[in-house]
Design a protein around this motif. Sequence first.
Motif, PDB file in Angstrom:
ATOM      1  N   PRO A 170       0.807  -1.231   0.000  1.00 23.11           N
ATOM      2  CA  PRO A 170       0.000   0.000   0.000  1.00 23.11           C
ATOM      3  C   PRO A 170       0.835   1.273   0.000  1.00 23.11           C
ATOM      4  O   PRO A 170       0.756   2.100   0.916  1.00 23.11           O
ATOM      5  N   VAL A 171       1.652   1.435  -1.040  1.00 27.54           N
ATOM      6  CA  VAL A 171       2.491   2.632  -1.173  1.00 27.54           C
ATOM      7  C   VAL A 171       2.395   3.146  -2.607  1.00 27.54           C
ATOM      8  O   VAL A 171       1.922   2.447  -3.511  1.00 27.54           O
ATOM      9  N   LEU A 172       2.894   4.373  -2.820  1.00 26.63           N
ATOM     10  CA  LEU A 172       2.757   5.000  -4.133  1.00 26.63           C
ATOM     11  C   LEU A 172       4.049   5.035  -4.941  1.00 26.63           C
ATOM     12  O   LEU A 172       4.005   5.210  -6.162  1.00 26.63           O
ATOM     13  N   THR A 173       5.200   4.870  -4.284  1.00 30.12           N
ATOM     14  CA  THR A 173       6.469   5.018  -5.003  1.00 30.12           C
ATOM     15  C   THR A 173       7.370   3.812  -4.799  1.00 30.12           C
ATOM     16  O   THR A 173       7.203   3.025  -3.864  1.00 30.12           O
ATOM     17  N   HIS A 174       8.344   3.715  -5.687  1.00 33.87           N
ATOM     18  CA  HIS A 174       9.325   2.646  -5.648  1.00 33.87           C
ATOM     19  C   HIS A 174      10.075   2.640  -4.321  1.00 33.87           C
ATOM     20  O   HIS A 174      10.194   1.594  -3.656  1.00 33.87           O
ATOM     21  N   LYS A 175      10.561   3.780  -3.911  1.00 30.81           N
ATOM     22  CA  LYS A 175      11.360   3.874  -2.688  1.00 30.81           C
ATOM     23  C   LYS A 175      10.549   3.514  -1.455  1.00 30.81           C
ATOM     24  O   LYS A 175      11.065   2.897  -0.503  1.00 30.81           O
ATOM     25  N   GLU A 176       9.267   3.866  -1.447  1.00 31.83           N
ATOM     26  CA  GLU A 176       8.431   3.579  -0.279  1.00 31.83           C
ATOM     27  C   GLU A 176       8.238   2.084  -0.050  1.00 31.83           C
ATOM     28  O   GLU A 176       7.900   1.664   1.056  1.00 31.83           O
ATOM     29  N   LEU A 177       8.463   1.284  -1.069  1.00 32.12           N
ATOM     30  CA  LEU A 177       8.357  -0.161  -0.893  1.00 32.12           C
ATOM     31  C   LEU A 177       9.262  -0.650   0.235  1.00 32.12           C
ATOM     32  O   LEU A 177       8.944  -1.606   0.942  1.00 32.12           O
ATOM     33  N   ILE A 178      10.408   0.010   0.402  1.00 27.99           N
ATOM     34  CA  ILE A 178      11.404  -0.421   1.373  1.00 27.99           C
ATOM     35  C   ILE A 178      11.627   0.605   2.489  1.00 27.99           C
ATOM     36  O   ILE A 178      12.485   0.425   3.354  1.00 27.99           O
ATOM     37  N   THR A 179      10.825   1.698   2.485  1.00 26.12           N
ATOM     38  CA  THR A 179      10.989   2.719   3.523  1.00 26.12           C
ATOM     39  C   THR A 179       9.704   3.037   4.284  1.00 26.12           C
ATOM     40  O   THR A 179       9.763   3.506   5.417  1.00 26.12           O
ATOM     41  N   ASN A 180       8.555   2.808   3.683  1.00 25.66           N
ATOM     42  CA  ASN A 180       7.283   3.126   4.323  1.00 25.66           C
ATOM     43  C   ASN A 180       6.984   2.137   5.451  1.00 25.66           C
ATOM     44  O   ASN A 180       7.129   0.922   5.284  1.00 25.66           O
ATOM     45  N   SER A 181       6.554   2.634   6.579  1.00 26.33           N
ATOM     46  CA  SER A 181       6.346   1.785   7.753  1.00 26.33           C
ATOM     47  C   SER A 181       5.310   0.690   7.507  1.00 26.33           C
ATOM     48  O   SER A 181       5.497  -0.458   7.928  1.00 26.33           O
ATOM     49  N   ASN A 182       4.220   1.022   6.832  1.00 26.84           N
ATOM     50  CA  ASN A 182       3.193   0.018   6.550  1.00 26.84           C
ATOM     51  C   ASN A 182       3.732  -1.083   5.648  1.00 26.84           C
ATOM     52  O   ASN A 182       3.454  -2.270   5.845  1.00 26.84           O
ATOM     53  N   SER A 183       4.515  -0.686   4.649  1.00 35.71           N
ATOM     54  CA  SER A 183       5.140  -1.652   3.755  1.00 35.71           C
ATOM     55  C   SER A 183       6.120  -2.534   4.517  1.00 35.71           C
ATOM     56  O   SER A 183       6.147  -3.756   4.358  1.00 35.71           O
ATOM     57  N   LEU A 184       6.925  -1.906   5.374  1.00 32.17           N
ATOM     58  CA  LEU A 184       7.929  -2.641   6.137  1.00 32.17           C
ATOM     59  C   LEU A 184       7.288  -3.647   7.094  1.00 32.17           C
ATOM     60  O   LEU A 184       7.838  -4.728   7.313  1.00 32.17           O
ATOM     61  N   ASP A 185       6.142  -3.305   7.648  1.00 29.78           N
ATOM     62  CA  ASP A 185       5.434  -4.239   8.535  1.00 29.78           C
ATOM     63  C   ASP A 185       5.073  -5.523   7.781  1.00 29.78           C
ATOM     64  O   ASP A 185       5.219  -6.637   8.305  1.00 29.78           O
ATOM     65  N   ILE A 186       4.604  -5.356   6.548  1.00 26.22           N
ATOM     66  CA  ILE A 186       4.227  -6.510   5.736  1.00 26.22           C
ATOM     67  C   ILE A 186       5.462  -7.322   5.358  1.00 26.22           C
ATOM     68  O   ILE A 186       5.470  -8.560   5.451  1.00 26.22           O
ATOM     69  N   LEU A 187       6.515  -6.631   4.933  1.00 22.80           N
ATOM     70  CA  LEU A 187       7.751  -7.325   4.561  1.00 22.80           C
ATOM     71  C   LEU A 187       8.320  -8.108   5.739  1.00 22.80           C
ATOM     72  O   LEU A 187       8.743  -9.256   5.592  1.00 22.80           O
ATOM     73  N   ALA A 188       8.342  -7.472   6.918  1.00 23.18           N
ATOM     74  CA  ALA A 188       8.888  -8.139   8.102  1.00 23.18           C
ATOM     75  C   ALA A 188       8.103  -9.398   8.436  1.00 23.18           C
ATOM     76  O   ALA A 188       8.675 -10.440   8.791  1.00 23.18           O
ATOM     77  N   LYS A 189       6.785  -9.300   8.311  1.00 19.70           N
ATOM     78  CA  LYS A 189       5.943 -10.454   8.628  1.00 19.70           C
ATOM     79  C   LYS A 189       6.168 -11.593   7.652  1.00 19.70           C
ATOM     80  O   LYS A 189       6.283 -12.768   8.059  1.00 19.70           O
ATOM     81  N   LYS A 190       6.257 -11.287   6.377  1.00 20.89           N
ATOM     82  CA  LYS A 190       6.394 -12.331   5.356  1.00 20.89           C
ATOM     83  C   LYS A 190       7.811 -12.908   5.290  1.00 20.89           C
ATOM     84  O   LYS A 190       7.987 -14.116   5.119  1.00 20.89           O
ATOM     85  N   ILE A 191       8.814 -12.057   5.427  1.00 20.70           N
ATOM     86  CA  ILE A 191      10.199 -12.503   5.275  1.00 20.70           C
ATOM     87  C   ILE A 191      10.731 -13.130   6.560  1.00 20.70           C
ATOM     88  O   ILE A 191      11.381 -14.173   6.539  1.00 20.70           O
ATOM     89  N   PHE A 192      10.427 -12.473   7.691  1.00 16.07           N
ATOM     90  CA  PHE A 192      11.010 -12.900   8.961  1.00 16.07           C
ATOM     91  C   PHE A 192       9.996 -13.573   9.886  1.00 16.07           C
ATOM     92  O   PHE A 192      10.297 -13.858  11.044  1.00 16.07           O
ATOM     93  N   ASN A 193       8.785 -13.795   9.373  1.00 14.44           N
ATOM     94  CA  ASN A 193       7.719 -14.361  10.199  1.00 14.44           C
ATOM     95  C   ASN A 193       7.529 -13.538  11.471  1.00 14.44           C
ATOM     96  O   ASN A 193       7.310 -14.069  12.555  1.00 14.44           O
ATOM     97  N   SER A 194       7.667 -12.215  11.304  1.00 16.93           N
ATOM     98  CA  SER A 194       7.531 -11.305  12.445  1.00 16.93           C
ATOM     99  C   SER A 194       6.071 -10.944  12.635  1.00 16.93           C
ATOM    100  O   SER A 194       5.355 -10.631  11.683  1.00 16.93           O
ATOM    101  N   SER A 195       5.601 -10.988  13.854  1.00 15.33           N
ATOM    102  CA  SER A 195       4.186 -10.671  14.130  1.00 15.33           C
ATOM    103  C   SER A 195       3.983  -9.176  14.221  1.00 15.33           C
ATOM    104  O   SER A 195       4.918  -8.425  14.426  1.00 15.33           O
TER     105      SER A 195
END
Length: 200
Positions: A175-200
């Motif tokens: 749920p981001v608008l730009t390329h950079k936000e994929l890896i910097t936006n907090s909402n995006s990072l929450d999803i990445l952390a959960k999927k990659i690191f099985n972080s709750s």
Amino acid sequence: MDTNNRPIFLVHGLWNNPKLFEKLIKKIKKDDYQLYRPHLPHKYGKTSIRHLAHDLDSKIEELVGSEIEIDIVGFSMGGLISRFWMQNYYGFLRTKRFFSIGTPHFGTFTAQMIPSFLMPGIAEMKRGSSLLSQLNNDLTSLEKVECTSFFTKWDLMSFPGWQAKLPIGDSYHLPVLTHKELITNSNSLDILAKKIFNSS
């Protein structure tokens, strides 16, 4: 091997360096994981993806040897470097999971006007390039890896953004608008952390 015990390689993209992943790492207990962030100098796109994949192969060998099973995460061009390593250096034989974030798997129109003699690394990301054709014409090796793609359809760097995903494995529109936000936006990072690191 348990996810927490399996080394995870984080591969940065063009115009980035290993610091790119610091915000993502802050979302997890980093001491619970074996994280490696190899530096792959792109020289502003002058270094080819083929050469960078060779460098990645050397880094993995140096850091964990040639036998240990790993996971690999690639952001943007880093996803293509990772793919080239898996598909041309037999990396698929030792890769359990592959995550690509905003990777132009089918090329990006943003690179279309870049001459290959000037910046081969960027030119290899053109739609229809010989490198991408080679990677996409045979996905047999990648089918042996658990692949997950993350993208945003609004991406103007990996453009069109809705194609910045593999045709195999799971894919998630972040749920981001730009390329950079994929890896910097907090909402995006929450999803990445959960999927990659099985972080709750």
